[in-house]
Scaffold this motif. Structure first.
Motif, PDB file in Angstrom:
ATOM      1  N   GLU A  89       0.695  -1.146  -0.042  1.00 46.00           N
ATOM      2  CA  GLU A  89      -0.011  -0.113  -0.093  1.00 46.00           C
ATOM      3  C   GLU A  89       0.815   1.305  -0.042  1.00 46.00           C
ATOM      4  O   GLU A  89       1.639   1.544   0.966  1.00 46.00           O
ATOM      5  CB  GLU A  89      -0.851   0.023   1.142  1.00 46.00           C
ATOM      6  CG  GLU A  89      -2.209  -0.723   0.980  1.00 46.00           C
ATOM      7  CD  GLU A  89      -3.179  -0.275   0.018  1.00 46.00           C
ATOM      8  OE1 GLU A  89      -3.379   0.867  -0.632  1.00 46.00           O
ATOM      9  OE2 GLU A  89      -3.395  -1.271  -0.888  1.00 46.00           O
ATOM     10  N   ASN A  90       0.903   1.998  -1.066  1.00 40.46           N
ATOM     11  CA  ASN A  90       1.722   3.129  -1.288  1.00 40.46           C
ATOM     12  C   ASN A  90       3.156   3.188  -0.732  1.00 40.46           C
ATOM     13  O   ASN A  90       3.328   3.925   0.180  1.00 40.46           O
ATOM     14  CB  ASN A  90       0.674   4.431  -0.601  1.00 40.46           C
ATOM     15  CG  ASN A  90       1.327   5.784  -1.419  1.00 40.46           C
ATOM     16  OD1 ASN A  90       1.497   5.938  -2.144  1.00 40.46           O
ATOM     17  ND2 ASN A  90       1.028   6.679  -0.198  1.00 40.46           N
ATOM     18  N   PRO A  91       3.783   2.419  -1.109  1.00 38.57           N
ATOM     19  CA  PRO A  91       5.125   2.353  -0.530  1.00 38.57           C
ATOM     20  C   PRO A  91       6.057   3.414  -0.909  1.00 38.57           C
ATOM     21  O   PRO A  91       5.958   4.180  -1.990  1.00 38.57           O
ATOM     22  CB  PRO A  91       5.793   0.889  -1.321  1.00 38.57           C
ATOM     23  CG  PRO A  91       4.978   0.832  -2.629  1.00 38.57           C
ATOM     24  CD  PRO A  91       3.643   1.388  -2.229  1.00 38.57           C
ATOM     25  N   THR A  92       6.862   3.838   0.068  1.00 34.25           N
ATOM     26  CA  THR A  92       7.809   4.745  -0.135  1.00 34.25           C
ATOM     27  C   THR A  92       9.135   4.277  -1.061  1.00 34.25           C
ATOM     28  O   THR A  92       9.798   3.392  -0.352  1.00 34.25           O
ATOM     29  CB  THR A  92       8.399   5.473   1.352  1.00 34.25           C
ATOM     30  OG1 THR A  92       7.230   6.019   1.944  1.00 34.25           O
ATOM     31  CG2 THR A  92       9.600   6.501   0.987  1.00 34.25           C
ATOM     32  N   ILE A  93       9.358   4.870  -1.918  1.00 33.49           N
ATOM     33  CA  ILE A  93      10.380   4.263  -2.757  1.00 33.49           C
ATOM     34  C   ILE A  93      11.720   4.951  -2.363  1.00 33.49           C
ATOM     35  O   ILE A  93      11.843   5.968  -1.710  1.00 33.49           O
ATOM     36  CB  ILE A  93      10.141   4.405  -4.239  1.00 33.49           C
ATOM     37  CG1 ILE A  93       9.736   5.859  -4.840  1.00 33.49           C
ATOM     38  CG2 ILE A  93       9.053   3.459  -4.615  1.00 33.49           C
ATOM     39  CD1 ILE A  93      10.878   6.483  -5.112  1.00 33.49           C
ATOM     40  N   ARG A 140      -2.796   2.242  -8.409  1.00 37.93           N
ATOM     41  CA  ARG A 140      -2.126   2.135  -7.480  1.00 37.93           C
ATOM     42  C   ARG A 140      -1.048   3.208  -7.376  1.00 37.93           C
ATOM     43  O   ARG A 140      -0.264   3.652  -8.350  1.00 37.93           O
ATOM     44  CB  ARG A 140      -1.664   0.788  -7.304  1.00 37.93           C
ATOM     45  CG  ARG A 140      -2.866  -0.320  -6.972  1.00 37.93           C
ATOM     46  CD  ARG A 140      -2.179  -1.556  -6.726  1.00 37.93           C
ATOM     47  NE  ARG A 140      -1.583  -1.783  -5.632  1.00 37.93           N
ATOM     48  CZ  ARG A 140      -1.947  -1.953  -4.411  1.00 37.93           C
ATOM     49  NH1 ARG A 140      -3.437  -2.157  -4.084  1.00 37.93           N
ATOM     50  NH2 ARG A 140      -1.189  -2.196  -3.281  1.00 37.93           N
ATOM     51  N   THR A 141      -0.281   3.637  -6.154  1.00 37.85           N
ATOM     52  CA  THR A 141       0.631   4.538  -5.986  1.00 37.85           C
ATOM     53  C   THR A 141       1.983   4.145  -5.205  1.00 37.85           C
ATOM     54  O   THR A 141       1.980   2.911  -4.431  1.00 37.85           O
ATOM     55  CB  THR A 141      -0.022   5.448  -5.171  1.00 37.85           C
ATOM     56  OG1 THR A 141      -0.412   5.236  -4.002  1.00 37.85           O
ATOM     57  CG2 THR A 141      -1.333   6.336  -5.967  1.00 37.85           C
ATOM     58  N   PHE A 142       2.946   4.773  -5.538  1.00 42.61           N
ATOM     59  CA  PHE A 142       3.989   5.030  -4.566  1.00 42.61           C
ATOM     60  C   PHE A 142       4.261   6.233  -4.154  1.00 42.61           C
ATOM     61  O   PHE A 142       3.966   7.440  -4.911  1.00 42.61           O
ATOM     62  CB  PHE A 142       5.292   4.033  -5.405  1.00 42.61           C
ATOM     63  CG  PHE A 142       5.736   4.741  -6.303  1.00 42.61           C
ATOM     64  CD1 PHE A 142       6.600   5.963  -6.390  1.00 42.61           C
ATOM     65  CD2 PHE A 142       5.367   4.022  -7.619  1.00 42.61           C
ATOM     66  CE1 PHE A 142       7.066   6.250  -7.744  1.00 42.61           C
ATOM     67  CE2 PHE A 142       5.925   4.627  -9.046  1.00 42.61           C
ATOM     68  CZ  PHE A 142       6.769   5.695  -8.989  1.00 42.61           C
ATOM     69  N   ASP A 150       2.861  11.464  -4.309  1.00 38.92           N
ATOM     70  CA  ASP A 150       2.541  10.163  -4.783  1.00 38.92           C
ATOM     71  C   ASP A 150       2.474  10.157  -6.071  1.00 38.92           C
ATOM     72  O   ASP A 150       2.090  11.154  -6.826  1.00 38.92           O
ATOM     73  CB  ASP A 150       1.243   9.820  -4.231  1.00 38.92           C
ATOM     74  CG  ASP A 150       1.012   9.668  -2.678  1.00 38.92           C
ATOM     75  OD1 ASP A 150       2.208   9.111  -2.034  1.00 38.92           O
ATOM     76  OD2 ASP A 150       0.153   9.757  -1.945  1.00 38.92           O
ATOM     77  N   PHE A 151       3.064   8.929  -6.778  1.00 43.74           N
ATOM     78  CA  PHE A 151       2.753   8.868  -8.456  1.00 43.74           C
ATOM     79  C   PHE A 151       1.688   7.754  -8.403  1.00 43.74           C
ATOM     80  O   PHE A 151       1.851   6.469  -7.996  1.00 43.74           O
ATOM     81  CB  PHE A 151       3.878   8.436  -8.962  1.00 43.74           C
ATOM     82  CG  PHE A 151       4.854   9.630  -8.846  1.00 43.74           C
ATOM     83  CD1 PHE A 151       4.971  10.519 -10.169  1.00 43.74           C
ATOM     84  CD2 PHE A 151       5.776  10.114  -7.801  1.00 43.74           C
ATOM     85  CE1 PHE A 151       5.937  11.534 -10.162  1.00 43.74           C
ATOM     86  CE2 PHE A 151       6.531  11.132  -7.839  1.00 43.74           C
ATOM     87  CZ  PHE A 151       6.706  11.820  -9.151  1.00 43.74           C
TER      88      PHE A 151
END
Length: 178
Positions: A89-93, A140-142, A150-151
């Motif tokens: 869920e929306n990981p931080t890259i 879906r996002t990161f 977010d992208f």
């Protein structure tokens, strides 16, 4: 020898990210760009030639060798970012210092054919994955801490399709700079 202006830095212009979901036909065009990039990079690198790839595409810019290795590094990170967004869920890259990566010893010591082969295999997997995403998965996002935003995967697709064409254009500048 070099044209002047921002055209050297951004020969195809700056990336334009979609505000909302892409249409399936828009996605198909961008996925096709991802799929076709390896052959385009190979053909352009061959046309530029070994000595030409040691020249920078603009004053103060990377040389052709660095550009090719950078595309491999960047798109490998992009592929992982897409997979993370699909499984978390929306990981931080994790951002990375692109300039520092181009200065690592493997960039000068590794033949570009290694990165071109990596890009070919990577883009085959990546395009296959992208072709199989559902409409919901594209949203879906990161989170990118470097840009503090977010992208969506639609936006990531647009960004990396542009990124490949952007650096392909840099290599093509080497053809006209000879």
């Amino acid at each position: 020898m070099y044209p002047t202006s921002d055209l050297l830095r951004y020969p195809i212009g700056r990336a334009q990210l979609p505000e909302g979901p892409l249409a399936p036909t828009e996605r198909a065009v961008l996925i096709q760009q991802i799929a076709e990039l390896p052959a385009q990079l190979l053909a352009t690198a061959q046309a530029v030639g070994g000595a030409g790839l040691e020249r920078p595409y603009r004053p103060g810019g990377w040389n052709g060798r660095q550009v090719i290795h950078h595309v491999a590094d960047s798109h490998l990170n992009a592929y992982c970012r897409v997979r993370l967004a699909l499984t978390e869920e929306n990981p931080t890259i994790r951002p990375y210092d692109e300039q520092a990566w181009t200065e690592l010893p493997d960039v000068a010591a590794t033949p570009i054919t290694v990165s071109l082969t990596l890009i070919e295999a990577l883009h085959t997997r990546w395009a296959t994955l992208l072709h199989h995403l559902s409409a919901d998965q594209w949203q879906r996002t990161f989170y990118h801490p470097g840009t503090e935003r977010d992208f969506t995967l639609d936006q990531a697709l647009a960004m990396y399709a542009w990124h490949g064409q952007h650096h392909l254009a840099h290599l093509k500048l080497l053809l006209s700079a000879a």
